[in-house]
Write an enzyme that holds these catalytic residues in place. Structure first.
Site, PDB file in Angstrom:
ATOM      1  CD  GLU A   1     -75.643 -48.482  61.024  1.00 53.53           C
ATOM      2  OE1 GLU A   1     -76.701 -48.287  60.387  1.00 53.53           O
ATOM      3  OE2 GLU A   1     -74.644 -47.759  60.930  1.00 53.53           O
TER       4      GLU A   1
ATOM      5  CD  GLU B   1     -69.005 -57.304  40.518  1.00 57.97           C
ATOM      6  OE1 GLU B   1     -69.332 -57.018  39.358  1.00 57.97           O
ATOM      7  OE2 GLU B   1     -68.878 -56.464  41.412  1.00 57.97           O
TER       8      GLU B   1
END
Length: 311
Positions: free
Chosen positions: A94, A125
């Site tokens: 963004e 992960e």
């Protein structure tokens, strides 16, 4: 015959984490009316801003460190897995439309790569080595900042990213939602937003995710304010890439200058649609090329360029 792995140690570790705590009083939540569940969830969410407020001095110190390095050409890099990784990628993605930053300046890396944004790759992960490899692909420098994001504060990918980045001389920030986390202790700046047990046991996309979103918003937005990407609270570096943003560009110029529609159109035409440059031509009484030069000399800070135009 293959033996089953022993998860006893990990289970014991999870049981010590606030984010994984079980809340007996909610054990029959599924039997409640929908509106009551919504009230409970909303009440939980309302506690998150106070948890963030308790860490504002730490957040501000981290932002000053990021801004200092980005002013020298460094990057802001988020690293995480699962929800935490997705939130980092979201915040990074963004920045270009909001602040007209090059997409390489704020970057999100997620365990499992871009596909993990939409498809679960939770196994990734567990790898510190994967985090190191993902950061090596970015060729870290001492002017970069790496923000490891993990609700538990123990995710190997996030901890590994921070440890590797610190060895490379980059500034490191560890954002977690548990106190005394390995992630925070591994980083130069440890930020622990302790939101308490989740409505659904261990579902850290809830309060923990909200807390991480709030802090990531602060890290990027306030850094951009420090870098001169705004004029007051106006997004003068917004990139007008669609009709809504073109309309917003004109409104920003109007709010900043009070100029007429005709004058705004002339200014934007003279500056190739660059909002910040257009504001400078109007308020500083200079032409397009002069505005571009003054902004370059002031490293993009409109207030400094306006002061220079007056002098």
């Amino acid at each position: 015959m293959t033996s089953m792995p022993d998860h006893g140690d990990l289970r014991a570790e999870l049981e010590t984490l606030t984010t994984e705590a079980f809340r007996p009083e909610l054990s029959e939540i599924d039997r409640l009316p929908t509106l009551e569940i919504a009230r409970l969830m909303n009440g939980e969410d309302a506690t998150v801003p106070a948890a963030v407020a308790a860490r504002l001095p730490l957040i501000a110190a981290a932002i000053d460190g990021i801004a200092e390095r980005m002013a020298r050409g460094g990057r802001l890099i988020y690293a995480g897995a699962g929800t935490a990784g997705r939130l980092g990628v979201l915040d990074a993605s963004e920045c270009p439309p909001t602040f007209n930053t090059d997409p390489s300046r704020v970057v999100g890396v997620i365990a499992g790569g871009p596909a993990a944004m939409v498809t679960s790759a939770e196994g990734a992960e567990d790898s510190r080595e994967l985090a190191a490899a993902d950061l090596d692909a970015l060729a870290l420098t001492a002017d970069d900042t790496v923000v490891g994001v993990s609700a538990s504060g123990r995710t190997p990918y996030a901890v590994g990213a921070v440890e590797h980045a610190r060895k490379q001389g980059a500034l490191t920030i560890g954002l977690s939602c548990n106190a005394d986390s390995a992630l925070a202790s591994a980083a130069d700046h440890g930020i622990e937003i302790v939101v308490g047990p989740e409505l659904l046991t261990g579902s850290t996309r809830l309060k923990s995710g909200t807390a991480q979103k709030l802090v990531l918003n602060m890290l990027s937005t306030i850094t951009m304010i420090r870098l001169g990407k705004t004029y007051g609270n106006l997004m003068v570096d917004v990139r007008a890439s669609n009709e809504k943003l073109r309309a917003r560009s004109r409104r920003i110029v109007a709010l900043a200058t009070g100029a007429s529609d005709e004058e705004i159109e002339r200014a934007l035409a003279a500056t190739d649609g660059e909002v910040k440059n257009a504001v400078l031509t109007i308020l500083g009484g200079v032409d397009g090329p002069t505005a571009a030069r003054l902004l370059e000399e002031s490293e993009g800070h409109l207030r400094a360029a306006l002061a220079a135009s007056a002098g």
